[in-house]
Design an enzyme around this catalytic site. Structure first.
Site, PDB file in Angstrom:
ATOM      1  N   GLY B  26     122.382  55.794  51.451  1.00 43.54           N
ATOM      2  CA  GLY B  26     122.843  56.382  50.184  1.00 43.54           C
ATOM      3  C   GLY B  26     121.715  56.779  49.626  1.00 43.54           C
ATOM      4  O   GLY B  26     121.774  57.604  48.242  1.00 43.54           O
ATOM      5  N   HIS B  56     104.155  66.854  48.713  1.00 47.33           N
ATOM      6  CA  HIS B  56     103.172  66.708  48.010  1.00 47.33           C
ATOM      7  C   HIS B  56     103.481  67.145  46.312  1.00 47.33           C
ATOM      8  O   HIS B  56     102.626  66.779  45.576  1.00 47.33           O
ATOM      9  CB  HIS B  56     101.997  67.759  48.648  1.00 47.33           C
ATOM     10  N   GLU B 173      93.963  64.931  57.020  1.00 53.34           N
ATOM     11  CA  GLU B 173      95.308  64.729  57.452  1.00 53.34           C
ATOM     12  C   GLU B 173      95.554  64.614  58.618  1.00 53.34           C
ATOM     13  O   GLU B 173      94.649  65.173  59.656  1.00 53.34           O
ATOM     14  CB  GLU B 173      96.252  65.821  56.876  1.00 53.34           C
ATOM     15  N   ALA B 210     111.806  77.732  53.726  1.00 55.24           N
ATOM     16  CA  ALA B 210     111.752  78.881  52.826  1.00 55.24           C
ATOM     17  C   ALA B 210     110.299  79.001  52.333  1.00 55.24           C
ATOM     18  O   ALA B 210     109.971  80.179  51.872  1.00 55.24           O
ATOM     19  CB  ALA B 210     112.782  78.586  51.637  1.00 55.24           C
ATOM     20  N   ASN B 212     107.682  78.811  53.807  1.00 52.37           N
ATOM     21  CA  ASN B 212     106.758  79.760  54.819  1.00 52.37           C
ATOM     22  C   ASN B 212     106.991  80.970  54.615  1.00 52.37           C
ATOM     23  O   ASN B 212     107.286  81.946  55.358  1.00 52.37           O
ATOM     24  CB  ASN B 212     107.064  79.111  56.221  1.00 52.37           C
ATOM     25  N   HIS B 344     107.975  79.158  66.594  1.00 51.47           N
ATOM     26  CA  HIS B 344     107.451  78.476  65.568  1.00 51.47           C
ATOM     27  C   HIS B 344     106.034  77.865  66.160  1.00 51.47           C
ATOM     28  O   HIS B 344     105.713  77.677  67.271  1.00 51.47           O
ATOM     29  CB  HIS B 344     108.301  77.115  65.711  1.00 51.47           C
ATOM     30  N   SER B 346     102.800  75.073  64.597  1.00 54.37           N
ATOM     31  CA  SER B 346     102.604  73.962  63.338  1.00 54.37           C
ATOM     32  C   SER B 346     101.778  74.576  62.533  1.00 54.37           C
ATOM     33  O   SER B 346     100.828  75.359  62.681  1.00 54.37           O
ATOM     34  CB  SER B 346     102.230  72.983  64.219  1.00 54.37           C
ATOM     35  N   HIS B 348     100.035  72.162  60.764  1.00 52.83           N
ATOM     36  CA  HIS B 348      99.157  71.022  60.782  1.00 52.83           C
ATOM     37  C   HIS B 348      97.926  71.186  62.273  1.00 52.83           C
ATOM     38  O   HIS B 348      98.533  71.569  63.223  1.00 52.83           O
ATOM     39  CB  HIS B 348      99.793  69.615  61.091  1.00 52.83           C
ATOM     40  N   HIS B 370      98.015  60.658  55.690  1.00 53.45           N
ATOM     41  CA  HIS B 370      99.114  61.836  55.988  1.00 53.45           C
ATOM     42  C   HIS B 370      99.557  61.830  57.551  1.00 53.45           C
ATOM     43  O   HIS B 370      99.272  62.430  58.173  1.00 53.45           O
ATOM     44  CB  HIS B 370      98.779  63.171  55.689  1.00 53.45           C
ATOM     45  N   ASP B 423     118.532  57.492  43.629  1.00 54.70           N
ATOM     46  CA  ASP B 423     119.773  57.433  44.074  1.00 54.70           C
ATOM     47  C   ASP B 423     120.720  58.023  42.938  1.00 54.70           C
ATOM     48  O   ASP B 423     120.922  57.407  41.755  1.00 54.70           O
ATOM     49  CB  ASP B 423     120.554  56.026  44.511  1.00 54.70           C
TER      50      ASP B 423
END
Lengths: 535, 535
Positions: B26, B56, B173, B210, B212, B344, B346, B348, B370, B423
């Site tokens: 929840g 971030h 990272e 969204a 990217n 796709h 990455s 990173h 990270h 919550d």
């Protein structure tokens, strides 16, 4: 589970279980819904089992409790089935028949024979069912491995002969239909395990599937070379290794096995510990070892932990959480990171394996089985690339039927089939309503409000009383709970005015008023349960 | 979130949110516990933001509500932060400063400068904090891409100069520290997207992050070539594209964008639909499209659906479920199956990218950040392979502090830090007790038993009343519920005999007796909530 019907006879192939996903709150196991079979009980002749993995035998106790059909399986598979039946206390009533790849069975017009396939568990079979309409082949789970770790080579020549004899319908498994290339040989794992075991400086923990006896044999052999004793941790590891030794599938030299209690007395350089939990199961040995919660055995700095199993889709997070925990204990962790498959190869054929089987069998019709929808679609594309005609592949959902008449196959009827949920010892006693309640309870908890009403005056006595669980912490939310009680009192006043008290209406109205108030205040939607006591 | 302290000044870097795993029932969001910062509120000088991803910036509204610190971020990142602050109705009070890679900031003795890095969102920065003790570098998230899709090339020469100038501590990272090789270029995705869009015969649905924007630009460019209009579906897609266009990061020709309502009127060959939900989020556009539950737009047989995003670990199952559903709608689905990364790459850096950065920076001390613990360990190994001294790497948990004194770094204290659960609109109002209750409720539901007691006679009036939710379906379990009432009556009789009635004891005893009975009968452990009404 697949059912093959001809005339008055029904033959079942495999009866597994699935494990629930995270939406099936509290469900322990999913087994097949056998409504259709119960309706045709007297026609079910046999359960033929391809191999001993849970998703092929896990439903058998639930089936046999309702239809005590004769079970046919190989020696090792039977060993695992017997463990299950014992647990369910129905071993004595069961009718079990040991078969091997040379067995021929005859049920009137129907003849059944078998062929060996290679997979990640010993003693696996494919099945041929010969009917007057034509031959039906079911592959079980398989891959091709020309250099298997033990003597479990697939019977390729027999497969070729079956194909030459004519296959009307092929049912073939689709797990890796999305993966290009051919499955690597199990021998690769043996080489990497040997390397890792020779390099380790202190205790070795190695986790793999208990049923992957050939891999375990490789761990045993490597440990012999490294002059290490072997200990077993985890109930299923102990049980399955016991079956494998007794039935002749695993060879461990006398004196090599030590008890769990002896691990701490042994020289750390001289012991390999085989443990369950390679899928990250929270209650299994590896998970408990990784958090220091396994009584009597500890993972210490400098120990090596080898995860010799790939995570089954859906288990990735649980597995990596364990790897993280093992790192924080100071262990040297060897696992399948990134794209390396060093410590694991799949037991399921990749695209080239699947194409080879399709080529050998040359089926007229094809039913890709054992895979998610996207894999079945990929498998259809593979089949068409090696000669299966367009429109001759059937992608079926649970309960869908392919009827064959004079060599012509069509997808036609649907019979009652699907999932039965097992929760505790209840089979099928948890349905959608209960699951929906669990979901709501799990997300925002609940509010129980108790109203004591005068039977004679039809009026609220005293103030309402509200209890919350899983919503907000009560001691810190007294103000909110008081306000809720005020909302209830106000709602009740409206009703008292109207002079028509119907408990159903009162409960509905309170649910609505409290629900709205709580959502505005907290953006949470707890289950609201008004209880009316008449005195 | 990282805090860098010197003398009387604290500088914060990034303030993200995490998403809850399946054990946090929840919970909507996890944000940093800022207890330590609240205790040192007057010393917090600035929040420096590296880029605009949720992990971030997602915690910024929760931070600013408690400490209204000035925020420094690039033009695009600020656009996304402003969306969030608007939603939380605190945009007007916030002090926002636009920076770029040329900006130099000065806070007394502390100087802050920046360098461009490449990532999967526009306008990303690394940060250099110059203190009298030495220079501290924080990379943000990054990869190296020598042929990026737009003009977002990393400032490699500047990085080299920073390294030459001396780096005391590097924070870098670690997301892909386990992956060998170098990250592929974003251009590859563009080529594959173009190929897929040119080949498609009817409507195209393409789902990606969204944020990217460079990938979205590639989709726009390919759709122009294919003479297709573009429609946007999903709130975050519409919002982020709007920010990107207005701030000059995305170019869409006039007249190309059409409204969602126009999709059905358009020629199916002439429209590309960009939608949210590439991570399988159940309420996002793609999931709803895949089950035919998106109002006004349907995926039809022959349509093409492209998933131009890899599943973040933990989301695999949700994503593949959507792929299966899309197949059953008859769509042609293009997704990352097996090891293909066609649609796709990455954002990173892989191991070679990380080693390049370490080589450029030549840090004296290294803090891998990270990433999960196992990735931080891998990153340490990489750092040592390019010259960071053994013992000079610090792997830190939340709240752990590295103190630097005259060039000598040591891990020392721990400050109060960790997770705060959000919550609904409650921040931190759900803790372990509530979560434990939710877990029990989610697995086996609950039983509420109501006992009406006579205040004067201290005796049970009538029979107890038991209600279950999420346990077993009540209508089908009347017998069980009756038996439970008998257990309660029996337990109460014992108490009545003893003549010492203490409601606390009564409740405990009933919980125990009912709990035991229910477990024996069902092997389930519902929450048992006895309620006593005195009248």
């Amino acid at each position: 589970m697949y059912a093959i019907e001809y005339g008055n006879d029904i033959f079942l192939i495999d009866c597994g279980n699935k494990f629930p996903d995270e939406t099936l709150l509290g469900i322990d196991l999913i087994v097949p819904d056998i409504t259709y079979l119960l309706e045709n009980k007297e026609r079910v002749r046999a359960l033929l089992v391809t191999h001993g993995h849970e998703d092929h035998i896990g439903g058998i106790p639930y089936l046999l409790k309702q239809i005590n059909v004769p079970v046919y399986a190989t020696r090792f598979t039977l060993g695992l089935i017997e463990l299950k039946l014992q647990e369910h206390k129905i071993l004595r009533e069961a009718e079990l028949h040991e078969i091997n790849s040379m067995t021929n069975l005859s049920f009137g017009q129907i003849k059944v024979s078998f062929f060996k396939v290679t997979h990640s568990i010993p003693d696996c079979l494919g099945i041929v069912i010969r009917t007057p309409e034509g031959n039906i082949v079911h592959t079980g789970d398989f891959k091709f491995d020309l250099t298997p770790a033990n003597d479990e080579a697939a019977e390729i020549h027999k497969m070729a002969a079956i194909g030459e004899g004519g296959v009307l319908v092929l049912l073939s498994e689709s797990t890796n239909a999305e993966r290009p290339g051919a499955t690597p040989s199990e021998q690769i794992v043996g080489e990497h395990v040997l390397e890792a075991i020779m390099k380790a400086e202190r205790k070795i923990f190695l986790s793999t599937f208990a049923s992957n006896v050939n891999r375990i044999q490789q761990v045993v052999d490597a440990s012999i070379k490294a002059n290490r004793k072997l200990a077993l941790i985890g109930r299923s590891m102990i049980n399955v290794v016991d079956v494998a030794i007794k039935r002749g599938y695993l060879t461990i030299p006398d004196g090599m096995l030590i008890d769990q209690e002896e691990i701490n007395n042994a020289d750390p350089e001289k012991v390999t510990i085989l443990c369950t939990g390679s899928q990250g199961e929270p209650m299994a040995a590896l998970a408990r070892l990784s958090t220091g919660n396994y009584r009597g055995v500890d993972v210490l700095p400098g120990d090596t932990v080898i995860l010799a199993a790939g995570p089954i889709p859906g288990n990735e997070i649980n597995v990596t959480r364990i790897v993280d925990n093992l790192y924080s204990l100071g262990a040297n962790v060897i696992y399948s990171s990134g794209k390396s498959t060093a410590m694991h190869v799949s037991g399921h054929g990749y695209q080239e394996d699947l194409k080879l089987l399709l080529t050998l069998m040359k089926p007229q019709y094809f039913i890709p089985i054992h895979g998610e929808l996207r894999m079945l679609h990929q498998h259809r594309i593979l089949a068409e690339s090696v000669g299966v005609k367009e429109g001759h592949t059937f992608i079926l959902n649970n309960g869908e039927v392919v009827d064959i008449n004079r060599g012509d196959a069509r997808q036609t009827r649907k019979v009652h089939a699907g999932n039965t949920y097992v929760d505790g010892i209840g089979i099928g006693d948890v349905g959608d309503v209960v699951l929906r309640d669990r979901k709501q309870l799990s997300e925002d908890g609940m509010l129980v409000t108790i109203l004591t009403m005068s039977k004679t005056k039809k009026k609220l006595i005293g103030t309402p009383d509200t209890i919350s669980r899983g919503f907000v912490y009560m001691r810190e939310s007294e103000e909110l709970l008081e306000k809720i009680d005020q909302v209830i009192s106000r709602t009740m006043k409206e009703f008292e005015k109207s002079n028509k008290l119907n408990w159903g209406d009162v409960k509905r109205q309170i649910k609505k008023a409290v629900g709205q108030f709580v959502f505005n205040e907290t953006k949470k939607k707890p289950m609201i349960l008004p209880i009316i006591i008449e005195v």
